[in-house]
Design an enzyme around this catalytic site. Structure first.
Site, PDB file in Angstrom:
ATOM      1  N   LYS A   8       0.796  -1.045  -0.066  1.00 55.18           N
ATOM      2  CA  LYS A   8      -0.073  -0.133  -0.110  1.00 55.18           C
ATOM      3  C   LYS A   8       0.829   1.455   0.049  1.00 55.18           C
ATOM      4  CE  LYS A   8      -2.285  -0.921   3.814  1.00 55.18           C
ATOM      5  NZ  LYS A   8      -1.778  -2.134   4.317  1.00 55.18           N
ATOM      6  N   ARG A  41      -9.449   0.967   8.957  1.00 53.56           N
ATOM      7  CA  ARG A  41      -9.042  -0.687   9.240  1.00 53.56           C
ATOM      8  C   ARG A  41     -10.113  -1.399  10.052  1.00 53.56           C
ATOM      9  NH1 ARG A  41      -3.205   0.396   9.171  1.00 53.56           N
ATOM     10  NH2 ARG A  41      -2.164  -1.514   9.593  1.00 53.56           N
ATOM     11  N   ARG A  54      11.528  -5.417   4.172  1.00 51.70           N
ATOM     12  CA  ARG A  54      11.436  -3.932   4.485  1.00 51.70           C
ATOM     13  C   ARG A  54      12.419  -3.666   5.772  1.00 51.70           C
ATOM     14  NH1 ARG A  54       5.776  -1.710   5.257  1.00 51.70           N
ATOM     15  NH2 ARG A  54       5.487  -2.882   7.225  1.00 51.70           N
ATOM     16  N   ARG A  98      11.251  -0.486  12.062  1.00 52.07           N
ATOM     17  CA  ARG A  98       9.924  -0.656  12.702  1.00 52.07           C
ATOM     18  C   ARG A  98      10.042  -1.793  13.529  1.00 52.07           C
ATOM     19  NH1 ARG A  98       4.823   0.058   8.620  1.00 52.07           N
ATOM     20  NH2 ARG A  98       4.023  -0.934  10.396  1.00 52.07           N
ATOM     21  N   ARG A 149      -0.324  -8.729  13.560  1.00 58.17           N
ATOM     22  CA  ARG A 149      -1.026  -7.691  12.743  1.00 58.17           C
ATOM     23  C   ARG A 149      -1.775  -8.296  11.834  1.00 58.17           C
ATOM     24  NH1 ARG A 149       4.400  -5.183  10.635  1.00 58.17           N
ATOM     25  NH2 ARG A 149       3.251  -3.729   9.411  1.00 58.17           N
TER      26      ARG A 149
HETATM   27  P1  AMP Z   1       0.987   0.606   9.200  1.00 56.68           P
HETATM   28  O1  AMP Z   1       1.994   1.227   9.187  1.00 56.68           O
HETATM   29  O2  AMP Z   1      -0.200   0.668   8.433  1.00 56.68           O
HETATM   30  O3  AMP Z   1       1.321  -0.992   9.217  1.00 56.68           O
HETATM   31  O4  AMP Z   1       0.569   0.531  10.837  1.00 56.68           O
HETATM   32  C1  AMP Z   1       1.103   0.218  11.899  1.00 56.68           C
HETATM   33  C2  AMP Z   1       0.366   0.094  13.122  1.00 56.68           C
HETATM   34  O5  AMP Z   1      -0.201   1.365  13.442  1.00 56.68           O
HETATM   35  C3  AMP Z   1      -0.841  -0.705  13.039  1.00 56.68           C
HETATM   36  O6  AMP Z   1      -0.130  -2.102  13.222  1.00 56.68           O
HETATM   37  C4  AMP Z   1      -1.616  -0.400  14.052  1.00 56.68           C
HETATM   38  O7  AMP Z   1      -1.167  -0.887  15.409  1.00 56.68           O
HETATM   39  C5  AMP Z   1      -1.697   1.218  13.956  1.00 56.68           C
HETATM   40  N1  AMP Z   1      -2.550   1.710  12.920  1.00 56.68           N
HETATM   41  C6  AMP Z   1      -2.188   2.331  11.624  1.00 56.68           C
HETATM   42  N2  AMP Z   1      -3.506   2.569  11.263  1.00 56.68           N
HETATM   43  C7  AMP Z   1      -4.322   2.240  12.034  1.00 56.68           C
HETATM   44  C8  AMP Z   1      -5.691   2.366  11.917  1.00 56.68           C
HETATM   45  N3  AMP Z   1      -6.301   2.740  10.904  1.00 56.68           N
HETATM   46  N4  AMP Z   1      -6.431   1.767  13.127  1.00 56.68           N
HETATM   47  C9  AMP Z   1      -5.965   1.424  13.972  1.00 56.68           C
HETATM   48  N5  AMP Z   1      -4.571   1.123  14.257  1.00 56.68           N
HETATM   49  C10 AMP Z   1      -3.895   1.572  13.230  1.00 56.68           C
END
Ligand code: AMP
Length: 194
Positions: free
Chosen positions: A13, A88, A127, A139, A150
């Site tokens: 994404k 999400r 990554r 990360r 996740r």
């Molecule tokens: P990402 O970078 O999109 O993989 O997000 C990393 C982490 O941020 C996720 O595993 C969640 O803990 C949190 N997170 C990001 N976006 C959301 C969302 N829309 N709703 C809830 N948690 C989020």
């Protein structure tokens, strides 16, 4: 252009959003990036989100909805935006619909990247390796253990959004197993087809 990018962690994404930024000249709104920035800055939101993110769970709808509501009200979002990693949950999907109705704006499409589960963990590990090699911070949630959580959170809370947007006739699916350029070409094709 107002877009939502859907797909599991590691689906690509972020990579594809960056290309859409170039093409349409609109910002990428990654809730993950915004939350990581809040954690790094030690804001009250960051303090609440840190442990949840490190465990691979979802941050509360209340927190992320507020972040997105504030962000899409900024001037650079006037011509459109790409939501990456948001919504999400079904509650977030309802919330963003209400936010947009409030602003009298509409969504153009929801693009879902379909990727085999087996490929996802490999991409996440790559990554992490790439970040390390480039001297960038890795990360904390890019480990196989946290990745499992996740993915679980994705299937439990996010996968139902596919049906939600399908029912609204807004869903466009793309084969996320193609090369990066191949996925970009498919996204362009589904968006151009309207
Ligand atoms: P990402 O970078 O999109 O993989 O997000 C990393 C982490 O941020 C996720 O595993 C969640 O803990 C949190 N997170 C990001 N976006 C959301 C969302 N829309 N709703 C809830 N948690 C989020």
């Amino acid at each position: 252009m107002r877009l939502i990018l859907l797909g599991p962690p590691g689906a690509g994404k972020g990579t594809q959003a960056a290309r859409l930024v170039e093409k349409y000249g609109i910002p990428q709104l990654s809730t993950g990036d915004m939350l990581r920035a809040a954690v790094a800055a030690g804001t009250p939101t960051g303090l609440k989100a840190k442990a949840v993110m490190e465990a691979g769970d979802l941050v509360s709808d209340e927190i992320v909805n507020q972040i997105v509501s504030d962000r899409i009200s900024e001037p650079d979002c006037a011509a459109g935006f790409i939501l990456d990693g948001y919504p999400r949950t079904l509650a977030q999907a309802d919330a963003v619909e209400a936010m947009m109705a409030d602003k009298a704006i509409t969504l153009d499409a929801v693009v879902e990247l379909i990727v085999d589960d087996k490929a996802l963990v490999g991409r996440i590990m790559k990554r992490a390796e790439d970040a390390k090699a480039a001297g960038q911070p890795v990360r904390k949630d890019d480990t196989p253990e946290v990745f499992d959580e996740r993915l679980r959170a994705y299937y439990k809370s996010t996968a139902p959004l596919t049906g939600y947007y399908y029912a609204k006739r807004q869903l466009k699916t793309v084969d996320g197993m193609l090369s990066i350029d191949g996925v970009t070409a498919e996204i362009n094709a589904v968006l151009d087809a309207g």
